[in-house]
Design a protein around this motif. Structure first.
Motif, short mmCIF file in Angstrom:
data_model
loop_
_atom_site.label_atom_id
_atom_site.label_comp_id
_atom_site.label_asym_id
_atom_site.label_seq_id
_atom_site.Cartn_x
_atom_site.Cartn_y
_atom_site.Cartn_z
N ASN A 125 4.22 -5.94 15.84
CA ASN A 125 3.41 -5.46 14.72
C ASN A 125 2.57 -6.63 14.20
O ASN A 125 2.56 -7.70 14.79
N GLU A 126 1.88 -6.43 13.10
CA GLU A 126 0.93 -7.44 12.64
C GLU A 126 1.35 -8.11 11.35
O GLU A 126 0.52 -8.62 10.62
N ASN A 127 2.63 -8.11 11.04
CA ASN A 127 3.05 -8.69 9.76
C ASN A 127 4.21 -9.66 9.91
O ASN A 127 4.93 -9.91 8.94
N GLY A 128 4.41 -10.20 11.10
CA GLY A 128 5.47 -11.17 11.29
C GLY A 128 6.85 -10.62 11.10
O GLY A 128 7.80 -11.35 10.87
N GLY A 129 7.00 -9.30 11.21
CA GLY A 129 8.30 -8.67 11.06
C GLY A 129 8.66 -8.32 9.63
O GLY A 129 9.65 -7.65 9.38
N PHE A 130 7.84 -8.76 8.64
CA PHE A 130 8.14 -8.48 7.24
C PHE A 130 7.72 -7.06 6.87
O PHE A 130 6.73 -6.53 7.38
N SER A 131 8.45 -6.45 5.94
CA SER A 131 8.08 -5.13 5.42
C SER A 131 8.65 -4.97 4.02
O SER A 131 9.58 -5.68 3.62
N LEU A 132 8.07 -4.04 3.27
CA LEU A 132 8.50 -3.76 1.89
C LEU A 132 9.64 -2.77 1.92
O LEU A 132 9.49 -1.64 2.40
N GLY A 133 10.80 -3.18 1.40
CA GLY A 133 11.97 -2.32 1.41
C GLY A 133 11.79 -1.08 0.56
O GLY A 133 11.11 -1.09 -0.47
N SER A 134 12.40 0.02 0.96
CA SER A 134 12.23 1.31 0.27
C SER A 134 12.83 1.31 -1.13
O SER A 134 12.45 2.13 -1.96
N ASP A 135 13.76 0.39 -1.40
CA ASP A 135 14.38 0.34 -2.73
C ASP A 135 13.58 -0.48 -3.73
O ASP A 135 14.02 -0.68 -4.87
N SER A 136 12.43 -0.95 -3.32
CA SER A 136 11.60 -1.75 -4.23
C SER A 136 11.04 -0.88 -5.36
O SER A 136 10.75 0.31 -5.17
N THR A 137 10.88 -1.48 -6.54
CA THR A 137 10.29 -0.79 -7.68
C THR A 137 8.85 -0.41 -7.36
O THR A 137 8.13 -1.16 -6.69
N LYS A 138 8.42 0.75 -7.86
CA LYS A 138 7.05 1.19 -7.66
C LYS A 138 6.08 0.16 -8.22
O LYS A 138 6.28 -0.37 -9.30
N GLY A 139 5.04 -0.13 -7.48
CA GLY A 139 4.04 -1.09 -7.91
C GLY A 139 3.92 -2.28 -6.96
O GLY A 139 2.90 -2.96 -6.93
N TRP A 140 4.96 -2.52 -6.18
CA TRP A 140 4.90 -3.61 -5.20
C TRP A 140 4.07 -3.18 -3.98
O TRP A 140 4.09 -2.02 -3.57
N SER A 141 3.37 -4.13 -3.41
CA SER A 141 2.64 -3.88 -2.17
C SER A 141 2.73 -5.13 -1.31
O SER A 141 3.09 -6.21 -1.78
N MET A 142 2.41 -4.99 -0.02
CA MET A 142 2.45 -6.12 0.91
C MET A 142 1.13 -6.22 1.63
O MET A 142 0.55 -5.20 2.04
N THR A 143 0.60 -7.43 1.77
CA THR A 143 -0.62 -7.60 2.55
C THR A 143 -0.33 -7.25 4.01
O THR A 143 0.80 -7.36 4.48
N THR A 144 -1.35 -6.82 4.72
CA THR A 144 -1.15 -6.30 6.08
C THR A 144 -0.60 -7.34 7.05
O THR A 144 -0.05 -6.99 8.08
N ASP A 145 -0.73 -8.63 6.73
CA ASP A 145 -0.22 -9.66 7.63
C ASP A 145 1.16 -10.16 7.21
O ASP A 145 1.70 -11.10 7.81
N GLY A 146 1.74 -9.55 6.17
CA GLY A 146 3.06 -9.96 5.74
C GLY A 146 3.09 -11.26 4.97
O GLY A 146 4.15 -11.82 4.71
N ALA A 147 1.92 -11.76 4.58
CA ALA A 147 1.87 -13.07 3.94
C ALA A 147 2.29 -13.01 2.47
O ALA A 147 2.91 -13.94 1.97
N LEU A 148 1.96 -11.91 1.76
CA LEU A 148 2.23 -11.83 0.32
C LEU A 148 2.82 -10.48 -0.05
O LEU A 148 2.38 -9.43 0.43
#
Length: 660
Positions: free
Chosen positions: A588-611
């Motif tokens: 994939n294109e994010n270094g294996g990082f992803s936003l967990g489903s239990d995260s509070t609404k409002g969080w987002s992740m850049t497409t490359d997994g950097a932030l």
């Protein structure tokens, strides 16, 4: 003649070693394949190698011709073959300074190279002299003498007897050539490129062999290093090695370079050059070499090896001073190119009987503030340069400008990091057309559990009798028919597929011909838990950055609001997941990082997994009424007016009384 036959019988045992870490043995058929004339007899020479990494090219030259007795393995009626210039060879042997060839030099000292008959007779003279060399090492270094003689012959070759053709062997690469005539043949490796995807080969040592139908079984373990990250696992000092992992800024990462064996340095004259080159990414700062071991020997820095490094593009390698601490390394420039030169390598490994032993190099580096976040990862790689032509005389511990060398495949590790970013703002402007204005001075506490998730990949040789449960991450090597491929352990520490029952094999090179192994590839995931708790304040741009995070579960909580604004009581939960397979294979294109489903609404992740980002709004405080009511104020006012009025009436009354 009987004496001559005894001498030639010794020659039949003289089989040169093919290449660095290669052992060759010859097996002859009981019957010749051609007619009765030994000079027209056709013989097939076959070279098999189960572990060559690239295709090799070989040539055959006839050095001596003769009459081979198939029953007794004896060569008689020795004459010069058509593959060598006898006049030039005799002259070279006369002038040689090699002490190992002293007997040969003496044997040809009286030969007049202008006398055709004398040159012809010298074939038997030279054969008799080299017949004193046997195939076992001794006080006279007979193996070295054979090498020395072959090196002289190599410079005076003429007509090629045959080229070898590559074919598909039953267990690897194989090469065959058909030569005409009995005799003593010289086989030369003419391979141009020796770098392969799975390892690097060496040029073969010159081979001398008495030939009829002959099979040479070669073993080449190659040089293939493996670089990994060393991480702690579980309780106690248990460590495992992994290929990819995650780390935070300031973490000290321990690297291990191993699985590379000491080559057979005995086929080289005075020096065998062996150099490790390691390139760190800019996001890592080199600290130090912790240790270098070969087998059970720990090498001494500066005595057995020298470490130099250079930072940035260009420049020369120089002595390296490590940063005072990991904290200092965070802000120091990274991306060092590290070079480890093994001093007097040939002498050291031979003196300590370390040929075939594993080399293990351990060193450390710190993830600095230039680390790359997300999918790119922080990749570093290692490779070795080594002497690969045993027929060349190397001059020292490092390569000269014209020295031939081989380079192993690169072995890489990747360290992935990510970051958290909070944007603190307030709304300004008229309702309906408000803009987000950065808000400085908001204090947050970020706490949670960080998981240093790492990936273990590798191979193991397991006894064939041990049951291995296969799965998606555990695979046993099998052939096309689904049968487990057997391996045998060699005394140099490597493993081979070559069955010891193969015709012509020398069984002394095997640890135990009755014990077999299977090759198991495995992938494992390891998780190390760490606790994190930091307090941060938004800057003038309303930004809070926490760089170099590992996967884990984090809680973001505002602990202090800027003056004039209300503190938010809501806690914001962030779950950072990391997929080991996706990270390592770049699926994939994010270094294996992803936003967990239990995260509070409002969080987002850049497409490359950097932030991992979130925006938090702060409202300004409202003006509340003071304590008390307006009725009291009226009473105070009216009361004051009445008091003043009463005073006026009192003064007026007194004046009226005086006037009467």
């Amino acid at each position: 003649m009987k004496r001559m036959k005894r001498i030639v019988s010794i020659l039949l045992a003289v089989i040169m070693v093919l290449g660095m870490s290669m052992t060759v043995f010859a097996s002859e058929s009981s019957e010749p394949t051609g007619g009765s004339n030994p000079q027209t007899q056709a013989h097939v020479i076959e070279i098999t190698n189960t572990d060559q990494n690239v295709s090799h090219s070989y040539e055959a030259y006839q050095i001596f011709s003769g009459n081979l007795d198939a029953e007794e393995n004896k060569l008689s009626d020795i004459k010069w073959g058509n593959g060598v210039n006898p006049v030039e060879l005799i002259s070279a042997l006369k002038s040689t300074d090699d002490k190992l060839l002293a007997d040969v030099k003496t044997a040809v000292a009286g030969v007049n190279t202008e006398d055709t008959d004398a040159v012809a007779k010298a074939a038997e003279t030279v054969a008799k002299a080299i017949g004193k060399f046997n195939s076992t090492s001794g006080e006279n270094d007979s193996a070295g003498a054979i090498d020395a003689f072959a090196s002289v012959v190599a410079n005076h070759l003429t007509t090629k007897a045959a080229d070898f053709e590559e074919k598909n062997g039953s267990d690897g690469k194989a090469y065959t050539a058909t030569v005409q005539g009995d005799g003593y043949y010289f086989i030369k490796d003419t391979t141009k490129s020796l770098d392969g995807e799975n390892g690097s080969d060496s040029l073969s040592k010159y081979l001398l062999s008495v030939v009829k139908n002959t099979t040479i079984v070669a073993k080449d373990i190659g040089l293939v290093p493996d670089k990994s990250i060393l991480v702690a696992q579980g309780e106690g000092e248990q460590f495992i090695q992994v290929k990819a992992g995650t780390a935070a800024i300031g973490d000290e990462v321990t690297f291990v370079v191993d699985k590379i064996k000491v080559p057979n340095t005995k086929r080289y004259e005075d020096h065998f050059v062996f150099v490790m080159n390691d390139q760190l990414p800019e996001g890592m700062t080199f600290m130090e070499i912790k240790s270098i071991k070969i087998g059970d020997k720990t090498l001494a820095k500066d005595t057995n090896y020298t470490v130099t490094a250079k930072t940035g593009n260009g420049g020369a390698y120089a002595a390296y001073t490590k940063p005072e601490s990991a904290a200092a390394a965070v802000t120091a420039e990274g991306g060092q190119a590290i070079k480890v030169v093994f001093n007097n390598f040939k002498n050291y490994v031979e003196t300590n009987n370390l040929i075939g032993q594993e080399i293990v190099i351990t060193y450390t580096a710190v993830v600095n503030d230039d680390a790359v976040y997300g999918d790119t990862g922080n990749e570093n790689e290692v490779a070795f340069d080594f002497s690969n032509d045993p027929n060349h005389d190397y001059g020292g511990d490092e390569f000269g400008e014209n020295d031939p060398k081989g380079t192993t495949p690169e072995s890489k590790t990747i360290t992935f990091v990510t970051a958290l970013q909070i944007f603190k703002y307030t709304n300004t402007g008229a309702e309906g057309s408000q803009t987000k204005t950065p808000l400085a001075g908001a204090e947050f506490e970020i706490s949670g559990t960080a998981y240093n998730i790492t990936l273990v990949t590798g191979q193991r040789y397991v006894l064939s009798t041990v049951d291995v449960e296969e799965s998606d991450t555990v695979v046993v090597e099998k052939d096309s028919a689904g049968n487990v491929i057997p391996y045998w352990e060699l005394k140099d520490g490597s493993f081979t597929k070559t069955n010891p029952s193969t015709e012509g094999m020398n069984l002394t090179q095997y640890v135990d011909v009755n014990v077999t192994y299977k090759l198991v590839s495995f992938t494992e995931e390891v998780q190390e838990v760490e606790e994190l708790k930091v307090t941060v304040v938004s800057n003038k741009d309303g930004i809070i950055n926490v760089s170099g995070l590992k996967p884990g579960e984090y809680t973001v909580k505002e602990t202090k609001a800027p003056d004039g604004y209300n503190k938010i009581d809501t806690e914001f939960k962030l779950v950072i997941d990391w997929d080991r397979t996706a990270a390592l294979n770049n699926t994939n294109e994010n270094g294996g990082f992803s936003l967990g489903s239990d995260s509070t609404k409002g969080w987002s992740m850049t497409t490359d997994g950097a932030l991992f980002q979130i925006e938090i709004l702060n409202q300004s405080g409202s003006l509340l009424p003071s304590t008390g009511g307006i009725g009291t104020t009226i009473f105070y006012v009216v009361g004051g007016i009445l008091v003043i009025g009463a005073g006026i009436l009192l003064v007026a009354k007194k004046r009226m009384s005086v006037g009467k």
